[in-house]
Scaffold this active site. Structure first.
Site, PDB file in Angstrom:
ATOM      1  N   LYS A  59       8.981   4.666   4.640  1.00 53.34           N
ATOM      2  CA  LYS A  59       9.772   4.331   3.451  1.00 53.34           C
ATOM      3  C   LYS A  59      10.613   5.527   2.947  1.00 53.34           C
ATOM      4  O   LYS A  59      10.424   6.651   3.388  1.00 53.34           O
ATOM      5  CB  LYS A  59       8.843   3.821   2.335  1.00 53.34           C
ATOM      6  CG  LYS A  59       8.092   2.554   2.714  1.00 53.34           C
ATOM      7  CD  LYS A  59       9.047   1.423   3.011  1.00 53.34           C
ATOM      8  CE  LYS A  59       8.418   0.093   3.328  1.00 53.34           C
ATOM      9  NZ  LYS A  59       7.238   0.013   4.115  1.00 53.34           N
TER      10      LYS A  59
HETATM   11  C1  LIG Z   1       8.350  -6.401   1.890  1.00 52.88           C
HETATM   12  C2  LIG Z   1       7.087  -5.627   2.078  1.00 52.88           C
HETATM   13  N1  LIG Z   1       6.036  -5.873   1.275  1.00 52.88           N
HETATM   14  C3  LIG Z   1       4.880  -5.195   1.387  1.00 52.88           C
HETATM   15  C4  LIG Z   1       4.727  -4.217   2.347  1.00 52.88           C
HETATM   16  C5  LIG Z   1       3.415  -3.516   2.483  1.00 52.88           C
HETATM   17  O1  LIG Z   1       3.527  -2.171   2.178  1.00 52.88           O
HETATM   18  P1  LIG Z   1       2.310  -1.176   2.525  1.00 52.88           P
HETATM   19  O2  LIG Z   1       2.480  -0.777   3.950  1.00 52.88           O
HETATM   20  O3  LIG Z   1       2.492  -0.021   1.587  1.00 52.88           O
HETATM   21  O4  LIG Z   1       1.051  -1.897   2.271  1.00 52.88           O
HETATM   22  C6  LIG Z   1       5.797  -3.910   3.203  1.00 52.88           C
HETATM   23  C7  LIG Z   1       5.671  -2.869   4.225  1.00 52.88           C
HETATM   24  O5  LIG Z   1       6.602  -2.518   4.912  1.00 52.88           O
HETATM   25  C8  LIG Z   1       7.012  -4.635   3.073  1.00 52.88           C
HETATM   26  O6  LIG Z   1       8.058  -4.399   3.868  1.00 52.88           O
END
Ligand SMILES: Cc1ncc(COP(=O)(O)O)c(C=O)c1O
Length: 377
Positions: free
Chosen positions: A181
């Protein structure tokens, strides 16, 4: 030359902060986490921010805090990762998939309205790739049907909707600091809200369901207070000060990262203009900055061939994301959906390399390779 899809911008600033944590010896949830929460809340224009281990965890406890549970339905865009529908499933609620808008790939308010039933309790719009959703339309529908709105801002740190930061426009916002990110803590996430009671609930849920985490019991007490109560089922989802130390350094770099990515996006738009088989992103005027992805469309059914060709030439590309309900798990548990716009778009979309440390040579190389693609040979 090899060009990755993402490359984090990590350096001595992160190490300096980590050193401070090592020096104090307090590596758990503590002052660094609190500081990051304070700074993050301010920039998101909200009163409260709560640090957690991931956006997946954030989405889970966001719905739990809003008392979404068995028998409830949660409306989710077809194009996202499993974390979004998992938030519903973790809470024994049912995800209902809503089609996306053709240009933005974000939740389509018209399809949203059609999919709302009496069981609907919450909506999770996803600001996909950093493009903000049509929030006015979504919030209006939410108000009309008395539904909660949890913004999935995993892709969208720093994104603006009509000039306002995303994450503070619904009931709760959920951010991701996962490795790829715009800012990272390795893994990590943040919840944002303007509601004091919700913030307190989220803080308890990230720490076993207890209202008093170790740092809270430790600070200001010469005698460590051992007593605390657990009032509900919670999780061990708290951010810790090692993550926050990296996060604080990353957060300081974020405005610059976003600025560079904005510029790179504009440069791609210019450089890729006029290629008959490629479409550049069509952004809505209400969205600004906070880009995580550059998503192009490859026409004529050439997308997979294009990706193979890019890989052969050392350039990593990816697809963010195929319709989430197409994963076999959803069929296994009896959840099916058909969202034609998402399914058609998923055959064309491709994410090109986009990261703040991308240099001119890398950029020129990616564009040159794209322009040399000739699928018919
Ligand atoms: C749209 C979306 N929601 C949630 C997540 C989940 O994030 P995390 O990896 O921090 O749990 C991601 C991860 O890329 C995502 O793209």
């Amino acid at each position: 030359m090899k060009v990755p899809l993402f490359r984090p911008k990590l350096g001595k600033e992160e190490l300096v902060n980590l050193k401070k944590v090592f020096k104090t010896g307090w590596v758990g949830l503590g002052p660094m986490t609190q500081e990051l929460e304070k700074q993050f809340a301010k920039s998101a224009g909200v009163d409260y921010a709560v640090g957690v281990t991931s956006c997946t965890a954030a989405l889970h406890i966001a719905l739990q805090a809003l008392v979404v549970g068995e028998g409830d339905e949660v409306l989710i865009p077809a194009i996202t990762v499993v974390s979004t529908p998992y938030a519903a499933l973790y809470n024994r609620a049912t995800p209902i998939f809503v089609d996306v808008e053709k240009d933005t790939l974000c939740m389509d308010p018209k399809d949203l309205e059609k999919k709302i039933t009496k069981r609907a309790k919450a909506i999770i719009p996803v600001h996909l790739g950093g493009h903000s959703c049509d929030l006015d339309a979504i919030l209006k529908i939410a108000q009309k049907h008395n539904l909660y709105v949890v913004e999935d801002c995993a892709n969208a740190q720093g994104a603006l909707y009509k000039g306002k930061p995303v994450g503070g426009l619904g009931d709760i916002g959920c951010f991701s600091f996962e490795a790829k990110k715009n800012m990272t803590t390795g893994d990590g996430g943040m919840l944002t809200t303007n509601d004091e009671k919700l913030a307190a609930k989220l803080k308890a849920l990230r720490w076993y369901g207890s209202s008093a985490d170790t740092w809270k019991r430790f600070t200001g007490n010469t005698k460590y207070s051992w007593h605390y109560d657990v009032a509900e089922l919670g999780w061990k989802y708290n951010m810790n000060d090692i993550m926050a130390a990296i996060g604080l350094a990353q957060f300081k770099k974020l405005p610059k990262v976003l600025k560079v990515k904005d510029k790179l996006r504009a440069k791609y738009n210019q450089a890729l203009k006029g290629i008959s088989w490629l479409e550049t992103p069509k952004d809505q005027p209400y969205t600004k900055s906070g880009w995580w992805l550059y998503v192009a469309r490859i026409k004529n059914g050439w997308r997979d061939k294009f990706m193979e060709y890019m890989a052969e030439n050392g350039v990593t590309t990816s697809v963010h994301f195929p319709p989430v309900y197409q994963h076999s798990y959803f069929r296994k548990i009896g959840i099916t959906a058909y969202c034609p716009v998402a399914e058609n778009a998923a055959k064309e979309i491709v994410s090109l390399p986009l990261f703040a440390s991308m240099n001119q040579q890398e950029f020129n190389y990616v564009v040159k390779i794209i322009k040399e693609f000739s699928p018919l040979t």
